[in-house]
Design a protein around this motif. Sequence first.
Motif, PDB file in Angstrom:
ATOM      1  N   ARG A 392       0.940  -1.231  -0.130  1.00 14.67           N
ATOM      2  CA  ARG A 392       0.069   0.014   0.009  1.00 14.67           C
ATOM      3  C   ARG A 392       0.923   1.240  -0.062  1.00 14.67           C
ATOM      4  O   ARG A 392       1.820   1.281   0.769  1.00 14.67           O
ATOM      5  CB  ARG A 392      -0.802   0.177   1.380  1.00 14.67           C
ATOM      6  CG  ARG A 392      -1.792   0.923   1.504  1.00 14.67           C
ATOM      7  CD  ARG A 392      -2.777   1.024   2.643  1.00 14.67           C
ATOM      8  NE  ARG A 392      -3.399   2.214   2.875  1.00 14.67           N
ATOM      9  CZ  ARG A 392      -4.274   2.932   2.161  1.00 14.67           C
ATOM     10  NH1 ARG A 392      -4.951   2.083   1.180  1.00 14.67           N
ATOM     11  NH2 ARG A 392      -4.834   3.839   2.605  1.00 14.67           N
ATOM     12  N   VAL A 394       3.181   4.223   0.283  1.00 15.01           N
ATOM     13  CA  VAL A 394       3.714   4.805   1.573  1.00 15.01           C
ATOM     14  C   VAL A 394       3.749   6.197   1.484  1.00 15.01           C
ATOM     15  O   VAL A 394       3.839   7.137   2.566  1.00 15.01           O
ATOM     16  CB  VAL A 394       5.071   4.231   1.595  1.00 15.01           C
ATOM     17  CG1 VAL A 394       6.247   4.935   0.579  1.00 15.01           C
ATOM     18  CG2 VAL A 394       5.639   4.229   3.189  1.00 15.01           C
ATOM     19  N   GLY A 395       3.435   6.928   0.419  1.00 17.50           N
ATOM     20  CA  GLY A 395       3.453   8.269   0.272  1.00 17.50           C
ATOM     21  C   GLY A 395       2.218   8.970   0.362  1.00 17.50           C
ATOM     22  O   GLY A 395       1.798   9.926   0.041  1.00 17.50           O
ATOM     23  N   ASN A 396       0.989   8.109   0.594  1.00 12.80           N
ATOM     24  CA  ASN A 396      -0.270   8.607   0.608  1.00 12.80           C
ATOM     25  C   ASN A 396      -0.487   9.733   1.446  1.00 12.80           C
ATOM     26  O   ASN A 396      -1.242  10.684   1.060  1.00 12.80           O
ATOM     27  CB  ASN A 396      -1.344   7.386   0.960  1.00 12.80           C
ATOM     28  CG  ASN A 396      -1.366   6.836   2.272  1.00 12.80           C
ATOM     29  OD1 ASN A 396      -0.243   7.099   2.857  1.00 12.80           O
ATOM     30  ND2 ASN A 396      -2.028   5.920   2.850  1.00 12.80           N
TER      31      ASN A 396
END
Lengths: 443, 106
Positions: A392, A394-396
Amino acid sequence: MASQHTLSREEAPPQWPLPPRIRPALADHQPGTLTAYLQAAPLDEVDIADPLWWETDTHWTFFKRLRDEAPIHFTALNKERHRGYWSVTRWADIMAVDTNHQVFSSDAHLGGITLFDMDSDFIMPMFIAMDQPKHDVQRKAVNPIVSGQNLADFEGLIRSRTQEVLDGLPRGEVFDWVDKVSIELTSRMLATLFDFPQEHRRKLTYWSDIATADPEVPGNLQKEERQAVLLGMLQEFMGLWNERVNDPEPKGDLISMLAHNPATRNMPPMEFMGNLVLLIVGGNDTTRNSITGGLYFLNKNPAEYAKLRANPELIEPMVSEIIRYQTPLAHMRRTALEDTILGGQHIRKGDKVIMWYVSGNRDERAIENPDAFIIDRPRARQHMSFGFGIHRCVGNRLAELQLKILWEEIVKRFDTIEVVAEPERVPSAFVKGYKSLMVRIPA
Amino acid sequence: MATITYVEFNGTEHAVQVADGVSLMEGALGNGVPGIDGDCGGNAACATCHVYIDPAWEAKTGEKSELECDMLDLADGLQDNSRLACQIKASADLDGLIVRMPATQH
Ligand code: HEM
Ligand code: FES
């Protein structure tokens, strides 16, 4: 009938240039004609990976049919080009693949994470295309940099950069939002994060574009040229690393952090660089296209634009809705490590499995009224655009923060920004985005 | 039915009723408790419902699945008593449970 499985590399060794693509014989490639074709064509006669469907934004009809008629569907058309692939199109099935990393691999050596295999002679190790346990170790090294807490320190800087860009926009004349805002903001942001010289920030955009460009699209670089450009990029970053690795204390930028962190400072150079490329690409196209998409969607939905003006509190759910509605990465790909059954279909070891997030995000079984853009959608965060499971995004949080600040600053300044023409779209089944969007801010 | 006390990172407490069989993630979202996002809808696939379980209660909250362990392992602020709230279902056994939240969900 062709076999319903991915061809192995022995059966279909990489070849260049690729054999010609089979396309429907149609009078023209207007969106109306293409959509009508997709509505009626036998499912087996469509290769939805063809950039044609993405440049014209006509893929929707086909995915709706797959979700309803063949939710796990094998495409053999143009097999000589892509070795064949399974399309997974419903929310629940995509979730099942994304959360089963024991069976569905991201490994670059098996082809990696996009429908078209990574060049086997030019593998840049990066943790997005690794399995456990190495993936976990490297992800943990990068993770704190983009955690919510760390980002709080960047907030002031992001806001001042955003204000500067918006204040410099022309009034009363038509300009390209992609170039003047989306690219400008994401490249400045990346340069800030890496402490890369601001005056050369467009290089970051260039490299990101090159890294993801389909070499086949006319005008794009050929394979060898592309590799040369990327190697040049690696060299430039190596220079920055060497400058900073010997600082007594790490500075706040990503390169210094990686060069000083015990978990990452001994990474082999190619691997460190692979992960930098991942951060550049991951943070660039995706956020850029969400910035463009958001403005386009608000223009297409004036009632939502009015809601936003009346209530800027809605920016937070709107940001999630923009990211869902855009789905900046249309798919992620996995390779089956063993025979398995998915949605009643027999997936064989070695098969390519494509999770079409762009379809899962419009699955009526999981999301109410999914084709509507609703800025105050309840549970707006529950979308697939960042993927699920151990990979998923990581920079969301960084992406959300950038978009939130941008819209806060836009509503403070401009009552409206008008889109004056339909956007020009990127011809890619992976990066779903825009080449240009012409707009005008009333004088 | 269980009364669950959610403690935000800043110390703010929210005591809410959660019906049997409903996950502690849903219990927070459904009652407007901030600090838990629940992005994957309860599939142990996003780790945005990360909480710390009061150690006295750990035995009653059940075993972690392999996926839950994998996702927690990548989460910020991992502790021995970390759990994903979506993987714990309310029941009379958990009446009085206290869960604390990390600084941020990521
Ligand atoms: C709206 C913006 C963004 C979208 C839609 C997006 C989408 C995604 C998706 C779908 C994945 C999952 C890959 C997989 O499952 O194989 C991913 C992973 C990743 N993204 Fe993003 N991304 C965005 C912004 C960013 C930003 C701003 C950064 C960096 C600063 C970033 C860095 C990464 C990295 C490093 C990974 C790999 C994670 C891993 O393999 O564990 N992304 N992203
Ligand atoms: S809601 Fe996603 S892990 Fe719990």
